[in-house]
Write a protein that holds these residues in place. Structure first.
Motif, PDB file in Angstrom:
ATOM      1  N   GLY A 120       0.821  -1.196   0.000  1.00  0.00           N
ATOM      2  CA  GLY A 120       0.000   0.000   0.000  1.00  0.00           C
ATOM      3  C   GLY A 120       0.858   1.250   0.000  1.00  0.00           C
ATOM      4  O   GLY A 120       1.830   1.342   0.752  1.00  0.00           O
ATOM      5  N   VAL A 121       0.512   2.219  -0.858  1.00  0.00           N
ATOM      6  CA  VAL A 121       1.287   3.459  -0.939  1.00  0.00           C
ATOM      7  C   VAL A 121       0.345   4.651  -0.834  1.00  0.00           C
ATOM      8  O   VAL A 121      -0.817   4.586  -1.247  1.00  0.00           O
ATOM      9  CB  VAL A 121       2.091   3.559  -2.254  1.00  0.00           C
ATOM     10  N   ASP A 122       0.856   5.740  -0.280  1.00  0.00           N
ATOM     11  CA  ASP A 122       0.067   6.957  -0.149  1.00  0.00           C
ATOM     12  C   ASP A 122       0.889   8.217  -0.409  1.00  0.00           C
ATOM     13  O   ASP A 122       0.433   9.323  -0.165  1.00  0.00           O
ATOM     14  CB  ASP A 122      -0.564   7.036   1.247  1.00  0.00           C
ATOM     15  N   GLY A 123       2.106   8.039  -0.894  1.00  0.00           N
ATOM     16  CA  GLY A 123       2.966   9.175  -1.161  1.00  0.00           C
ATOM     17  C   GLY A 123       3.874   9.561  -0.018  1.00  0.00           C
ATOM     18  O   GLY A 123       4.724  10.439  -0.166  1.00  0.00           O
ATOM     19  N   SER A 124       3.743   8.893   1.136  1.00  0.00           N
ATOM     20  CA  SER A 124       4.588   9.192   2.289  1.00  0.00           C
ATOM     21  C   SER A 124       5.936   8.503   2.168  1.00  0.00           C
ATOM     22  O   SER A 124       6.099   7.530   1.423  1.00  0.00           O
ATOM     23  CB  SER A 124       3.908   8.731   3.585  1.00  0.00           C
ATOM     24  N   ALA A 125       6.922   8.996   2.913  1.00  0.00           N
ATOM     25  CA  ALA A 125       8.238   8.358   2.941  1.00  0.00           C
ATOM     26  C   ALA A 125       8.130   6.939   3.488  1.00  0.00           C
ATOM     27  O   ALA A 125       8.813   6.016   3.021  1.00  0.00           O
ATOM     28  CB  ALA A 125       9.204   9.181   3.787  1.00  0.00           C
ATOM     29  N   SER A 126       7.264   6.740   4.488  1.00  0.00           N
ATOM     30  CA  SER A 126       7.062   5.412   5.053  1.00  0.00           C
ATOM     31  C   SER A 126       6.516   4.455   4.003  1.00  0.00           C
ATOM     32  O   SER A 126       6.929   3.290   3.920  1.00  0.00           O
ATOM     33  CB  SER A 126       6.104   5.493   6.245  1.00  0.00           C
ATOM     34  N   LEU A 137       2.519  10.009  -7.734  1.00  0.00           N
ATOM     35  CA  LEU A 137       2.966   9.186  -6.597  1.00  0.00           C
ATOM     36  C   LEU A 137       3.043   7.715  -6.983  1.00  0.00           C
ATOM     37  O   LEU A 137       3.922   6.985  -6.504  1.00  0.00           O
ATOM     38  CB  LEU A 137       2.085   9.424  -5.373  1.00  0.00           C
ATOM     39  N   MET A 138       2.168   7.270  -7.890  1.00  0.00           N
ATOM     40  CA  MET A 138       2.247   5.880  -8.342  1.00  0.00           C
ATOM     41  C   MET A 138       3.469   5.666  -9.225  1.00  0.00           C
ATOM     42  O   MET A 138       4.134   4.620  -9.134  1.00  0.00           O
ATOM     43  CB  MET A 138       0.966   5.506  -9.089  1.00  0.00           C
ATOM     44  N   VAL A 144       2.328  -5.608   2.487  1.00  0.00           N
ATOM     45  CA  VAL A 144       3.363  -4.793   3.112  1.00  0.00           C
ATOM     46  C   VAL A 144       2.856  -3.357   3.234  1.00  0.00           C
ATOM     47  O   VAL A 144       2.320  -2.802   2.276  1.00  0.00           O
ATOM     48  CB  VAL A 144       4.672  -4.816   2.296  1.00  0.00           C
ATOM     49  N   VAL A 145       3.014  -2.770   4.400  1.00  0.00           N
ATOM     50  CA  VAL A 145       2.639  -1.367   4.614  1.00  0.00           C
ATOM     51  C   VAL A 145       3.706  -0.687   5.459  1.00  0.00           C
ATOM     52  O   VAL A 145       4.472  -1.340   6.175  1.00  0.00           O
ATOM     53  CB  VAL A 145       1.262  -1.230   5.320  1.00  0.00           C
ATOM     54  N   GLY A 146       3.730   0.640   5.379  1.00  0.00           N
ATOM     55  CA  GLY A 146       4.600   1.418   6.248  1.00  0.00           C
ATOM     56  C   GLY A 146       3.953   1.635   7.604  1.00  0.00           C
ATOM     57  O   GLY A 146       2.775   1.343   7.802  1.00  0.00           O
ATOM     58  N   THR A 147       4.724   2.177   8.516  1.00  0.00           N
ATOM     59  CA  THR A 147       4.192   2.376   9.859  1.00  0.00           C
ATOM     60  C   THR A 147       3.198   3.514   9.922  1.00  0.00           C
ATOM     61  O   THR A 147       2.216   3.460  10.650  1.00  0.00           O
ATOM     62  CB  THR A 147       5.323   2.664  10.864  1.00  0.00           C
ATOM     63  N   ARG A 148       3.458   4.583   9.188  1.00  0.00           N
ATOM     64  CA  ARG A 148       2.586   5.743   9.224  1.00  0.00           C
ATOM     65  C   ARG A 148       2.439   6.321   7.833  1.00  0.00           C
ATOM     66  O   ARG A 148       3.376   6.309   7.038  1.00  0.00           O
ATOM     67  CB  ARG A 148       3.143   6.830  10.144  1.00  0.00           C
ATOM     68  N   VAL A 179       0.881  -9.946   7.317  1.00  0.00           N
ATOM     69  CA  VAL A 179       1.054  -8.511   7.098  1.00  0.00           C
ATOM     70  C   VAL A 179       2.429  -8.108   7.614  1.00  0.00           C
ATOM     71  O   VAL A 179       2.767  -8.370   8.772  1.00  0.00           O
ATOM     72  CB  VAL A 179      -0.044  -7.703   7.811  1.00  0.00           C
ATOM     73  N   LEU A 180       3.210  -7.478   6.749  1.00  0.00           N
ATOM     74  CA  LEU A 180       4.550  -7.022   7.101  1.00  0.00           C
ATOM     75  C   LEU A 180       4.528  -5.508   7.259  1.00  0.00           C
ATOM     76  O   LEU A 180       4.242  -4.785   6.296  1.00  0.00           O
ATOM     77  CB  LEU A 180       5.551  -7.442   6.027  1.00  0.00           C
ATOM     78  N   VAL A 181       4.805  -5.040   8.469  1.00  0.00           N
ATOM     79  CA  VAL A 181       4.818  -3.606   8.765  1.00  0.00           C
ATOM     80  C   VAL A 181       6.273  -3.162   8.814  1.00  0.00           C
ATOM     81  O   VAL A 181       7.054  -3.657   9.636  1.00  0.00           O
ATOM     82  CB  VAL A 181       4.102  -3.306  10.091  1.00  0.00           C
ATOM     83  N   VAL A 182       6.632  -2.241   7.931  1.00  0.00           N
ATOM     84  CA  VAL A 182       8.018  -1.803   7.799  1.00  0.00           C
ATOM     85  C   VAL A 182       8.295  -0.703   8.812  1.00  0.00           C
ATOM     86  O   VAL A 182       7.706   0.381   8.755  1.00  0.00           O
ATOM     87  CB  VAL A 182       8.300  -1.309   6.368  1.00  0.00           C
TER      88      VAL A 182
END
Length: 296
Positions: A9-15, A68-69, A109-113, A138-141
């Protein structure tokens, strides 16, 4: 040949971009495809996606999402050029979209925030929600892992935790890393102190319960070492709190693997307190693996 699917999952954040790089490497190790997913709630709210008539043609939400994509896909291909990458933008909130995507994936896989994270909030709601409700691991980076560190597995001996054990062995084999299987026990199940008088019978011999905890660890791992003979396994039984010991072990690990719920979990509580603490405070990426039938 692609044999599975890793979703990020991506949202444009560094995470989120850090999660893309990890997801690409995970896909490469599995010989799986990578799907980059962005959840966009604005169309459902009837917000115009195109550029404003008064603004530049490259403006607008649709162009922003495209950029962002593009960046996320570029990051993925830089991290793992051999991986087949596809991208999708789905209308809806991130929690619902990624939970649906997890049904056809072998790993999410997702980022923390993300972009909407509150200051001081260590882990975003998307990561916590997916760890509790995702239909695959689920892998939380989190922080940058130790590249040559072991895979650390938290073992509690529960039936629900068996899938976490299997995932940890498979991940250690893919990474060609050693596996540290860590089981903790506390004063709640520690051996009772010796009676003051020798004539008073003991409930158990000194150290007997500690031996039982070591047996529990061995039983939890039984069969997996034969299936993964190339994985070097260290059995580690520690008298202490699970949160503290696992967080400490994560400092030198490249991955920490836990079940969603362990022994003593309350009925209806999909994510245990230990798993939640690790998502907030571990020093390496955390994989949360739900047991069969947990909330399905």
């Amino acid at each position: 040949m692609v044999s599975g699917l890793v979703v990020v999952g991506v949202d444009g954040s560094a995470s989120g971009l850090a999660a893309v790089e990890v997801a690409a490497r995970e896909a490469a190790s599995r010989k799986a495809g990578l799907r980059v997913v962005h959840a966009c709630v604005w169309p459902a709210l009837h917000v115009p996606m195109g550029p404003s008539p008064m603004g530049p043609p490259e403006g607008g939400l649709r162009n922003m999402v495209d950029r962002l994509m593009d960046e996320a896909v570029d990051r993925a291909r830089e991290a793992a050029p051999e991986v087949t990458v596809d991208r999708i933008v789905v209308t809806g909130d991130a929690l619902t979209v990624l939970e649906a995507q997890s049904r056809g994936a072998e790993l999410v896989v997702v980022g923390t925030r993300g972009m909407g994270g509150f200051v001081g909030l260590l882990v975003g709601s998307t990561a916590v929600h997916l760890a509790a409700h995702g239909r695959c691991p689920v892998l939380v980076v989190r922080e940058e892992p130790q590249a040559d560190g072991p895979v650390v597995l938290g073992v509690d001996g529960s039936a629900a935790g068996r899938r976490a054990v299997e995932f940890a062995f498979a991940e250690a084999a893919l990474r060609k890393a050693p596996l540290v299987a860590l089981h903790t026990w506390t004063d709640w199940n520690a051996p009772m102190p010796a009676p003051q008088e020798a004539s008073v019978p003991r409930a158990s011999e000194p150290g007997a319960l500690a031996g039982e905890e070591e047996s529990l660890l061995s039983e939890a791992l039984a069969g997996f070492q034969e299936r993964y003979p190339d994985v070097a396994v260290e059995h580690r039984t520690v008298r202490g709190g699970a949160r503290e010991e696992l967080i400490g072990a994560s400092r030198s690990a490249q991955l920490l693997v836990v079940g969603a719920r362990g022994r003593g979990g309350f009925t209806g509580l999909l994510l245990g307190s230990v798993s939640q603490a690790l998502l907030h405070h571990a020093h390496c990426p955390v994989a949360v693996v739900r047991g069969t039938g947990e909330g399905n």
